[in-house]
Design an enzyme around this catalytic site. Sequence first.
Site, PDB file in Angstrom:
ATOM      1  CD  GLU A 175       3.710  12.910   9.132  1.00 42.50           C
ATOM      2  OE1 GLU A 175       4.257  11.802   8.976  1.00 42.50           O
ATOM      3  OE2 GLU A 175       3.940  13.638  10.112  1.00 42.50           O
ATOM      4  CB  ALA A 229      -0.446   2.392   3.955  1.00 45.88           C
ATOM      5  N   GLY A 234       5.594  12.333  12.924  1.00 44.19           N
ATOM      6  CA  GLY A 234       7.009  12.693  12.930  1.00 44.19           C
ATOM      7  C   GLY A 234       7.496  13.183  11.579  1.00 44.19           C
ATOM      8  CD  GLU A 275       0.503   9.256  12.130  1.00 44.37           C
ATOM      9  OE1 GLU A 275      -0.745   9.257  12.041  1.00 44.37           O
ATOM     10  OE2 GLU A 275       1.239   9.671  11.240  1.00 44.37           O
ATOM     11  CG  LEU A 303       6.645   4.613   9.791  1.00 44.40           C
ATOM     12  CD1 LEU A 303       7.926   5.278   9.319  1.00 44.40           C
ATOM     13  CD2 LEU A 303       6.507   4.758  11.305  1.00 44.40           C
ATOM     14  NE  ARG A 341      -3.452  -2.740   0.092  1.00 41.59           N
ATOM     15  CZ  ARG A 341      -3.283  -3.949  -0.489  1.00 41.59           C
ATOM     16  NH1 ARG A 341      -2.215  -4.206  -1.232  1.00 41.59           N
ATOM     17  NH2 ARG A 341      -4.211  -4.874  -0.349  1.00 41.59           N
TER      18      ARG A 341
HETATM   19  C1  1HE Z   1       1.709  -2.095   5.550  1.00 38.40           C
HETATM   20  C2  1HE Z   1       1.242  -0.796   5.890  1.00 38.40           C
HETATM   21  C3  1HE Z   1       2.113   0.031   6.647  1.00 38.40           C
HETATM   22  C4  1HE Z   1      -0.295  -1.792   4.760  1.00 38.40           C
HETATM   23  N1  1HE Z   1       3.311  -0.468   6.988  1.00 38.40           N
HETATM   24  N2  1HE Z   1       2.911  -2.521   5.919  1.00 38.40           N
HETATM   25  N3  1HE Z   1      -0.103   3.629   8.839  1.00 38.40           N
HETATM   26  C5  1HE Z   1      -1.180   2.934   9.263  1.00 38.40           C
HETATM   27  O1  1HE Z   1      -1.385   2.687  10.432  1.00 38.40           O
HETATM   28  C6  1HE Z   1      -2.071   2.409   8.172  1.00 38.40           C
HETATM   29  C7  1HE Z   1      -1.968   0.886   8.103  1.00 38.40           C
HETATM   30  N4  1HE Z   1      -2.608   0.344   6.918  1.00 38.40           N
HETATM   31  C8  1HE Z   1      -3.959   0.219   6.797  1.00 38.40           C
HETATM   32  O2  1HE Z   1      -4.733   0.673   7.602  1.00 38.40           O
HETATM   33  C9  1HE Z   1      -4.445  -0.526   5.582  1.00 38.40           C
HETATM   34  O3  1HE Z   1      -3.367  -1.341   5.114  1.00 38.40           O
HETATM   35  C10 1HE Z   1      -4.924   0.374   4.411  1.00 38.40           C
HETATM   36  C11 1HE Z   1      -6.254   1.065   4.815  1.00 38.40           C
HETATM   37  C12 1HE Z   1      -3.890   1.429   4.031  1.00 38.40           C
HETATM   38  C13 1HE Z   1      -5.159  -0.508   3.160  1.00 38.40           C
HETATM   39  O4  1HE Z   1      -6.013  -1.604   3.476  1.00 38.40           O
HETATM   40  P1  1HE Z   1      -6.045  -2.872   2.507  1.00 38.40           P
HETATM   41  O5  1HE Z   1      -7.129  -3.790   3.013  1.00 38.40           O
HETATM   42  O6  1HE Z   1      -6.125  -2.423   1.081  1.00 38.40           O
HETATM   43  O7  1HE Z   1      -4.593  -3.582   2.642  1.00 38.40           O
HETATM   44  P2  1HE Z   1      -4.019  -4.520   3.826  1.00 38.40           P
HETATM   45  O8  1HE Z   1      -4.516  -5.921   3.606  1.00 38.40           O
HETATM   46  O9  1HE Z   1      -4.258  -3.924   5.158  1.00 38.40           O
HETATM   47  O10 1HE Z   1      -2.453  -4.451   3.574  1.00 38.40           O
HETATM   48  C14 1HE Z   1      -1.855  -5.070   2.452  1.00 38.40           C
HETATM   49  C15 1HE Z   1      -0.393  -5.313   2.803  1.00 38.40           C
HETATM   50  O11 1HE Z   1       0.257  -4.068   3.014  1.00 38.40           O
HETATM   51  C16 1HE Z   1      -0.235  -6.086   4.109  1.00 38.40           C
HETATM   52  O12 1HE Z   1       0.965  -6.833   4.001  1.00 38.40           O
HETATM   53  P3  1HE Z   1       0.936  -8.440   3.659  1.00 38.40           P
HETATM   54  O13 1HE Z   1       2.390  -8.812   3.621  1.00 38.40           O
HETATM   55  O14 1HE Z   1       0.139  -9.062   4.767  1.00 38.40           O
HETATM   56  O15 1HE Z   1       0.239  -8.554   2.333  1.00 38.40           O
HETATM   57  C17 1HE Z   1      -0.022  -4.991   5.133  1.00 38.40           C
HETATM   58  O16 1HE Z   1       0.684  -5.431   6.266  1.00 38.40           O
HETATM   59  C18 1HE Z   1       0.810  -4.032   4.331  1.00 38.40           C
HETATM   60  N5  1HE Z   1       0.731  -2.672   4.854  1.00 38.40           N
HETATM   61  N6  1HE Z   1      -0.006  -0.648   5.403  1.00 38.40           N
HETATM   62  C19 1HE Z   1       3.687  -1.705   6.630  1.00 38.40           C
HETATM   63  N7  1HE Z   1       1.771   1.272   7.001  1.00 38.40           N
HETATM   64  C20 1HE Z   1       7.034   9.844   9.973  1.00 38.40           C
HETATM   65  S1  1HE Z   1       6.008   9.182  11.069  1.00 38.40           S
HETATM   66  C21 1HE Z   1       4.595   8.611  10.251  1.00 38.40           C
HETATM   67  C22 1HE Z   1       3.822   7.718  11.155  1.00 38.40           C
HETATM   68  C23 1HE Z   1       2.805   6.915  10.431  1.00 38.40           C
HETATM   69  O17 1HE Z   1       2.643   7.011   9.229  1.00 38.40           O
HETATM   70  S2  1HE Z   1       1.909   5.869  11.414  1.00 38.40           S
HETATM   71  C24 1HE Z   1       0.612   5.322  10.401  1.00 38.40           C
HETATM   72  C25 1HE Z   1       0.971   4.071   9.682  1.00 38.40           C
END
Ligand code: 1HE
Length: 259
Positions: free
Chosen positions: A115, A65, A143, A135, A67, A29
């Site tokens: 961000e 998606a 961050g 977050e 970080l 993502r």
């Molecule tokens: C990921 C990430 C990720 C997906 N890091 N691997 N961001 C979040 O907390 C958002 C987390 N992600 C989600 O809520 C959902 O993935 C989505 C709404 C974006 C998309 O949902 P979906 O159903 O299309 O996909 P999925 O089945 O959740 O994810 C598909 C794959 O992408 C899956 O990996 P797989 O190996 O099991 O296939 C997920 O683990 C992976 N994936 N998002 C790592 N974020 C400078 S500081 C910034 C701080 C932040 O950004 S914190 C917020 C992080």
Amino acid sequence: MTNIPPSVGLALDIQDTVAVVRLDRAAKRNALNDALVLALRDVFENLPPTVGAAVIHGGGDHFCAGLDLSELRERDAVQGVHHSRMWHKALDAIQFGSVPVVAALHGAVVGGGLELASATHIRVADASTFYALPEGSRGIFVGGGASVRVPKLIGAARMTDMMLTGRVYDAEQGERAGFAQYLVPQGESLAKAIELARRIATNAPMTNYALTHVLPRIAEQPADHGLMTESLVAAIAQSAPEAKERVAAFLAGRAAKVR
Ligand code: 1HE
């Protein structure tokens, strides 16, 4: 020009005067790991001088998606500061780079993805877009510059609510709140962003520079300093030969009217 190894997940396509940058980790993502953040910085620090505007978008069903949580390991405080500062440097390269940047949004624009989007100058969202700052629920804090840039778009009160309650804004709510300047039907944000970027690339370079580098600084200045800076930049911009030519073209009936 920057050579990006395919494994990094970032693609650069120069289309005449417009650089189209694609986050290319759809399987994850478009989550931003360190290599991808550094590659973004390198691309925006090294755009060729023939490029007059850039577009950034995400491959697959989502813009980004945030970080890459698989890299979120135990860091001590000093390492944490440097990691956050790396993001700041990369996103500053976008906001204060050589050209205006348009983000084409769809699907998730969350966490670090928001961000990233908020470091661009224009955001075009399609109907599938949604915005969140998870977050707050993950027990961490922003961050990558969100605490500075997001309140400028939607206000500190809305950002506080998003992080405290996990609130998600859909595309229409997001446009009303101020995340995006344009809202288009699903699947059309990239085409609209490229159309806008092509037009932006025809502006006088000093006008684009003033809007991307000077206007945000004026916004931070006390009013009397801001007015002085405005006068200086206005005088510099109008003294450029290109400005004189454009005004002369209008007076001679050779330039487009405002419609
Ligand atoms: C990921 C990430 C990720 C997906 N890091 N691997 N961001 C979040 O907390 C958002 C987390 N992600 C989600 O809520 C959902 O993935 C989505 C709404 C974006 C998309 O949902 P979906 O159903 O299309 O996909 P999925 O089945 O959740 O994810 C598909 C794959 O992408 C899956 O990996 P797989 O190996 O099991 O296939 C997920 O683990 C992976 N994936 N998002 C790592 N974020 C400078 S500081 C910034 C701080 C932040 O950004 S914190 C917020 C992080």
